[in-house]
Design an enzyme around this catalytic site. Structure first.
Site, PDB file in Angstrom:
ATOM      1  N   CYS A  52       0.863  -1.178   0.000  1.00 59.02           N
ATOM      2  CA  CYS A  52       0.000   0.000   0.000  1.00 59.02           C
ATOM      3  C   CYS A  52       0.904   1.235   0.000  1.00 59.02           C
ATOM      4  O   CYS A  52       1.802   1.334   0.843  1.00 59.02           O
ATOM      5  CB  CYS A  52      -0.911  -0.004   1.216  1.00 59.02           C
ATOM      6  SG  CYS A  52      -1.828   1.537   1.411  1.00 59.02           S
ATOM      7  N   ASP A  59      -0.311  -5.767   0.248  1.00 56.18           N
ATOM      8  CA  ASP A  59      -1.540  -6.020  -0.495  1.00 56.18           C
ATOM      9  C   ASP A  59      -1.347  -7.320  -1.255  1.00 56.18           C
ATOM     10  O   ASP A  59      -0.250  -7.614  -1.733  1.00 56.18           O
ATOM     11  CB  ASP A  59      -1.819  -4.891  -1.486  1.00 56.18           C
ATOM     12  CG  ASP A  59      -2.289  -3.619  -0.814  1.00 56.18           C
ATOM     13  OD1 ASP A  59      -3.014  -3.715   0.194  1.00 56.18           O
ATOM     14  OD2 ASP A  59      -1.938  -2.529  -1.302  1.00 56.18           O
ATOM     15  N   VAL A  74       5.905 -14.262 -23.803  1.00 54.83           N
ATOM     16  CA  VAL A  74       6.697 -13.792 -22.678  1.00 54.83           C
ATOM     17  C   VAL A  74       7.411 -14.995 -22.067  1.00 54.83           C
ATOM     18  O   VAL A  74       6.833 -16.081 -21.945  1.00 54.83           O
ATOM     19  CB  VAL A  74       5.846 -13.041 -21.620  1.00 54.83           C
ATOM     20  CG1 VAL A  74       4.847 -13.952 -20.949  1.00 54.83           C
ATOM     21  CG2 VAL A  74       6.736 -12.367 -20.584  1.00 54.83           C
ATOM     22  N   GLU A  75       8.670 -14.832 -21.738  1.00 54.07           N
ATOM     23  CA  GLU A  75       9.431 -15.899 -21.092  1.00 54.07           C
ATOM     24  C   GLU A  75       8.985 -15.937 -19.636  1.00 54.07           C
ATOM     25  O   GLU A  75       9.019 -14.923 -18.946  1.00 54.07           O
ATOM     26  CB  GLU A  75      10.927 -15.617 -21.246  1.00 54.07           C
ATOM     27  CG  GLU A  75      11.819 -16.788 -20.896  1.00 54.07           C
ATOM     28  CD  GLU A  75      11.975 -16.957 -19.402  1.00 54.07           C
ATOM     29  OE1 GLU A  75      11.758 -18.095 -18.923  1.00 54.07           O
ATOM     30  OE2 GLU A  75      12.289 -15.969 -18.719  1.00 54.07           O
ATOM     31  N   SER A  76       8.543 -17.095 -19.168  1.00 50.92           N
ATOM     32  CA  SER A  76       7.852 -17.184 -17.880  1.00 50.92           C
ATOM     33  C   SER A  76       8.730 -16.869 -16.669  1.00 50.92           C
ATOM     34  O   SER A  76       8.246 -16.295 -15.695  1.00 50.92           O
ATOM     35  CB  SER A  76       7.188 -18.555 -17.716  1.00 50.92           C
ATOM     36  OG  SER A  76       8.139 -19.582 -17.756  1.00 50.92           O
ATOM     37  N   HIS A  93      -3.780  -0.455  -6.269  1.00 53.90           N
ATOM     38  CA  HIS A  93      -4.150  -1.672  -7.003  1.00 53.90           C
ATOM     39  C   HIS A  93      -4.296  -1.412  -8.501  1.00 53.90           C
ATOM     40  O   HIS A  93      -3.800  -2.184  -9.328  1.00 53.90           O
ATOM     41  CB  HIS A  93      -5.473  -2.235  -6.470  1.00 53.90           C
ATOM     42  CG  HIS A  93      -5.414  -2.639  -5.035  1.00 53.90           C
ATOM     43  ND1 HIS A  93      -6.523  -2.625  -4.234  1.00 53.90           N
ATOM     44  CD2 HIS A  93      -4.406  -3.064  -4.257  1.00 53.90           C
ATOM     45  CE1 HIS A  93      -6.207  -3.024  -3.019  1.00 53.90           C
ATOM     46  NE2 HIS A  93      -4.912  -3.298  -3.009  1.00 53.90           N
ATOM     47  N   GLU A  94      -4.989  -0.343  -8.818  1.00 47.15           N
ATOM     48  CA  GLU A  94      -5.230  -0.026 -10.227  1.00 47.15           C
ATOM     49  C   GLU A  94      -3.920   0.222 -10.964  1.00 47.15           C
ATOM     50  O   GLU A  94      -3.738  -0.224 -12.096  1.00 47.15           O
ATOM     51  CB  GLU A  94      -6.146   1.202 -10.337  1.00 47.15           C
ATOM     52  CG  GLU A  94      -7.518   1.028  -9.713  1.00 47.15           C
ATOM     53  CD  GLU A  94      -7.591   1.317  -8.211  1.00 47.15           C
ATOM     54  OE1 GLU A  94      -8.717   1.343  -7.690  1.00 47.15           O
ATOM     55  OE2 GLU A  94      -6.529   1.511  -7.556  1.00 47.15           O
TER      56      GLU A  94
END
Length: 154
Positions: A52, A59, A74-76, A93-94
């Site tokens: 936060c 969070d 995307v390479e994991s 969060h957004e």
């Protein structure tokens, strides 16, 4: 035969540092082996954490990313380390949710991408963030993200 050239990757198969902030995290990509075929790739991160920005308290989120590749995947391992870079990062969060999506779009230029970020309650209110780049291509099987809305004890 699909192109599986991974010669330019710096993290796969070796020890890698975890960035201390998301902007410094390196995301890597590999060639998509089935160009011309529309299919959905899903990444689920059920233990995503950030801080936060006001209180510094942790969070937690369950994040689901679906995308339809164009030329790249995307390479994991790099994605996992990118997620780790948020652990000591303070952001709403957004901001976290949309930043993740935009970084992946910048890296991959996918045909389509969506993110569902299901955040656990802060102050008694769960916050969920959803975004996608537009309509998915016709005929693609797109399963539900499978994350129930927050119910608490109810």
């Amino acid at each position: 035969m699909p192109n599986t050239d991974v010669s330019g990757l710096s993290m796969l198969g070796s020890s890698a540092e975890i960035a201390t902030k998301p902007e410094d995290a390196v995301l890597e990509r590999v060639p998509a082996g089935h160009q011309g075929t529309d299919y959905v790739v899903r990444f689920t991160a059920p233990e995503f954490t950030s801080l936060c920005p006001m209180t510094g308290q942790p969070d937690f989120a369950h994040i689901v990313i679906d995308y339809i590749p164009n030329e790249w995947l995307v390479e994991s391992k790099s994605l996992k380390l990118f997620f780790f870079s948020f652990r000591n990062h303070g952001a709403f969060h957004e901001d976290c949710s949309i930043y993740i999506a935009k970084r992946l779009i910048e890296l991959l230029d996918p045909k389509w991408l969506r993110i569902g970020a299901y955040w656990y309650p802060r102050g008694g209110i769960p916050i969920d963030v959803f975004w996608q780049t537009g309509k998915p291509p016709e005929g693609v099987w797109l399963p539900d993200q499978g994350v129930a809305t927050y119910r608490g004890r109810g």
